[in-house]
Motif scaffolding. Structure first.
Motif, PDB file in Angstrom:
ATOM      1  N   TYR A 111      10.641  12.514   0.391  1.00 22.42           N
ATOM      2  CA  TYR A 111       9.681  12.892   1.511  1.00 22.42           C
ATOM      3  C   TYR A 111       8.395  12.029   1.178  1.00 22.42           C
ATOM      4  N   LEU A 123       8.537   8.680   1.973  1.00 24.38           N
ATOM      5  CA  LEU A 123       8.614   8.408   3.466  1.00 24.38           C
ATOM      6  C   LEU A 123       7.311   8.695   3.910  1.00 24.38           C
ATOM      7  N   GLU A 124       6.522   9.598   3.314  1.00 23.80           N
ATOM      8  CA  GLU A 124       5.066   9.593   3.701  1.00 23.80           C
ATOM      9  C   GLU A 124       4.235   8.430   3.364  1.00 23.80           C
ATOM     10  N   ALA A 136       4.921   5.642   5.844  1.00 25.86           N
ATOM     11  CA  ALA A 136       4.275   6.111   7.099  1.00 25.86           C
ATOM     12  C   ALA A 136       2.884   5.892   7.061  1.00 25.86           C
ATOM     13  N   ILE A 137       2.320   6.018   5.924  1.00 29.93           N
ATOM     14  CA  ILE A 137       0.507   5.747   5.883  1.00 29.93           C
ATOM     15  C   ILE A 137       0.475   4.096   5.911  1.00 29.93           C
ATOM     16  N   LEU A 158       2.480   1.850   7.429  1.00 28.44           N
ATOM     17  CA  LEU A 158       2.862   1.403   8.922  1.00 28.44           C
ATOM     18  C   LEU A 158       1.586   1.623   9.554  1.00 28.44           C
ATOM     19  N   ARG A 212       2.585  -0.983  -1.345  1.00 21.80           N
ATOM     20  CA  ARG A 212       2.005  -0.673  -2.819  1.00 21.80           C
ATOM     21  C   ARG A 212       0.859  -0.030  -2.690  1.00 21.80           C
ATOM     22  N   ILE A 215      -0.221   4.205  -4.146  1.00 21.90           N
ATOM     23  CA  ILE A 215      -1.369   4.442  -5.348  1.00 21.90           C
ATOM     24  C   ILE A 215      -2.519   5.495  -4.830  1.00 21.90           C
ATOM     25  N   ILE A 269       8.762   6.003 -10.363  1.00 23.98           N
ATOM     26  CA  ILE A 269       8.338   4.326 -10.458  1.00 23.98           C
ATOM     27  C   ILE A 269       9.574   3.506  -9.886  1.00 23.98           C
ATOM     28  N   LEU A 306       9.581   0.987  -6.863  1.00 27.61           N
ATOM     29  CA  LEU A 306       9.784  -0.387  -6.810  1.00 27.61           C
ATOM     30  C   LEU A 306      11.122  -0.926  -6.121  1.00 27.61           C
ATOM     31  N   VAL A 354       9.541  -0.894  -2.325  1.00 25.08           N
ATOM     32  CA  VAL A 354       8.920  -1.750  -2.101  1.00 25.08           C
ATOM     33  C   VAL A 354       9.654  -3.132  -1.871  1.00 25.08           C
TER      34      VAL A 354
END
Lengths: 291, 285
Positions: free
Chosen positions: A93, A96-97, A100-101, A103, A231, A235, A264, A268, A271
């Motif tokens: 989740y 996914l968040e 969403a951020i 996008l 990416r 963070i 991690i 990866l 991404v």
């Protein structure tokens, strides 16, 4: 005969050598000549490096001790494990968040930067003052790191992913503004002249002259930004702005290293999945040519 | 009579097909956005209710505690300039040392990662994956891990920057090396030179200015990166910035931001000039 010729040939050789020497003087001088500047630059950078190593407390003992510690940590990361099934759901989740951020931040920035890009481009701006201020504002927005924007927005909308979206939006607005305006300036103005010559207004010049050239470029830039924002979004949670970064930093602090390694790897994998999808979309929109 | 209308029909069909595609794409995007909005807890009402505090935040960081504009009293505004400049210097030094370390590592690895210099495909594959890994993991994640291993301070920050730089520069360097002219390499091989001779006398002269230019660009990026590494305790000005933001020392926030932005801009301008000169040299040669 050959004995007589020899001295002549020798002096001829000497002459030709001399000619070569004068012609390619640079290749015959001692190796240190003309390199004084290169040497002094190298020396200076070495001195600065040595000063840095000294003043930043990079002692041999600390490095070796740290590497041993790091080695132990790496061993404890294997095998990567989510901990439990319910934790795995939480990680999924959070990932996914993160997406969403990324996008929403990218999309918002692109939508807002689109009209502003025209203001910052030399050939479509209102006047030079507007252009100047638009450019400088973009520079400033870009100059502030995304983590700093995240901290500022946390003060405004509170902890959580919404602050992350707004932080991504701010720093992307700066880079999109610059990229878009550069793309607009690089557009061919022949179609614009064509539209104007048929009596089109300046708005239709932009719509039918510039926009068709521009859209594929902009789309590919937005897709690239989405990749790199995935990416960044992973963070910004470190300072509390949502996404998987919060989980990651907690795991490192509490030394849950197997779970950290799992997270991690999850980041990866996500991404590279996003990179792959964006490459496909870019390919289908603009073809291989514009890549 | 029939042909033009036929063509017109085909055109209309083609346009309609394209419109359908675009609409479908927009529909999918819209659904994604709605879904993402729910997950990211977007609430326009919260945004508009609090947007005042965003603007007032900038109003506050532009004012001293006495209520005056910051620019009216620069001495009061930059009261901690000695400490801050020292921290900024430390940040720059971190970025520099990290870039140098990373560039050196990338210089070694890039030859192993380019197909024309290394015949063993396994070595090429392994080096490339290693470089990919070190640039995909964000440097602040490395910093977080290194802070635990090496304890607080600039050292973990430098190592994090160095690893990320190795990954990023290694890839760029390898791409440059793969595009070199192979004739000098053949020449060195023909005179009996070994691998090191090949690198030193055939490849390096062709790539040195490009390498330097990329390294300078990376330094610029690392200055920005080093400024926030302090957020996780890895040295530099970031820790102080985090503190003043969290403790609401408004004027200090703006002073530090101005300091960082100005430094970044100066570094950008300087490295850009150096890079233009480097690439200009190459064009002349």
């Amino acid at each position: 005969m050959s004995v007589q010729q020899l001295p002549v040939a020798a002096s001829d050789l000497a002459q030709r050598q001399q000619a070569l020497r004068t012609r390619y003087a640079a290749h015959f001088q001692p190796f240190y000549q003309g390199r004084l500047r290169a040497f002094s630059v190298a020396l200076l950078s070495l001195v600065v490096f040595a000063y840095g190593v000294h003043s930043l407390d990079m002692s041999y003992a600390r490095i070796v001790g740290g590497l041993v510690e790091l080695g132990k940590m790496v061993l404890r990361m294997f095998p990567p494990h989510p901990g439990s099934g319910s934790l795995a759901v939480i990680y999924a989740y959070a990932m996914l968040e993160t997406l969403a951020i990324a996008l929403l931040g990218t999309l918002l920035a692109a939508i807002v930067a689109f009209p502003l890009g025209f203001l910052a481009a030399r050939n479509t701006t209102l006047n030079r003052v507007v252009q100047f201020f638009a450019r400088r504002s973009f520079d400033t927005l870009r100059g502030v790191d995304i983590l700093i924007w995240a901290l500022i927005w946390i003060n405004v909308v509170g902890l959580g992913p919404f602050a992350g979206v707004l932080a991504l939006f701010m720093s992307d607005l700066g880079s999109f503004g610059k990229l878009f305006s550069e793309a607009i300036e690089a557009a061919d103005d022949k179609p614009v002249e064509g539209v104007v010559s048929t009596g089109g207004s300046s708005l239709s010049a932009v719509r039918f002259g510039i926009l068709p050239q521009l859209l594929p470029v902009l789309l590919s830039q937005v897709l690239y930004a989405f990749e790199s924002n995935t990416r960044s979004a992973s963070i910004i949670g470190i300072v509390g702005a949502g996404g998987i970064g919060l989980i990651l930093s907690e795991q490192i602090r509490t030394l849950e290293l197997q779970q950290m390694a799992f997270v991690i790897l999850l980041i990866l994998a996500t991404v590279s999945l996003i990179d792959f999808c964006c490459a496909r979309i870019r390919f289908s929109i603009i073809g291989v040519r514009a890549l | 009579m029939n042909a033009p209308s036929h063509a017109g029909q085909a055109y209309a069909q083609a346009v309609a097909a394209k419109r359908r595609q675009v609409l479908l794409g927009l529909l999918v995007l819209g659904l994604c956005v709605l879904f993402a909005g729910r997950i990211a807890e977007i609430s326009p009402s919260k945004f508009f209710a609090n947007i005042g505090s965003f603007t007032s935040y900038f109003y506050r960081i532009a004012h001293l505690e006495s209520g005056q504009w910051v620019i009216s009293d620069p001495v009061e505004w930059f009261w901690g300039w000695k400490k801050w400049l020292a921290l900024m210097g430390e940040t720059l030094l971190m970025a520099y040392v990290g870039t140098v370390l990373g560039a050196c590592a990338a210089l070694v690895l890039c030859f192993l990662a380019s197909k024309n210099m290394t015949q063993n495909t396994w070595v090429v594959f392994a080096t490339r994956r290693l470089l990919e890994f070190s640039r995909t993991v964000p440097e602040i994640v490395f910093a977080l891990i290194f802070v635990v291993a090496f304890s607080l301070g600039p050292l973990p920050g430098i190592l994090a920057l160095a690893i990320h730089t190795t990954g990023a520069l290694g890839k760029l360097f390898a791409e440059v090396v793969e595009n070199v002219d192979m004739k000098p390499v053949d020449g060195v091989l023909a005179t009996g030179g070994n691998w090191l001779h090949k690198v030193r006398f055939a490849v390096l002269p062709q790539v040195a200015s490009n390498f330097a230019s990329y390294a300078l660009l990376r330094f610029e990026i690392n200055v920005r990166g080093a400024a926030v590494l302090g957020f996780v305790g890895a040295g530099g000005i970031g820790q102080t910035l985090l503190e003043v933001i969290r403790k609401f020392y408004y004027a200090d926030v703006s002073a530090l931001l101005v300091l960082i932005i100005a430094t970044v801009m100066v570094i950008d301008a300087v490295t850009e000039r150096m890079r233009h000169r480097l690439l200009g040299q190459e064009r002349q040669a």
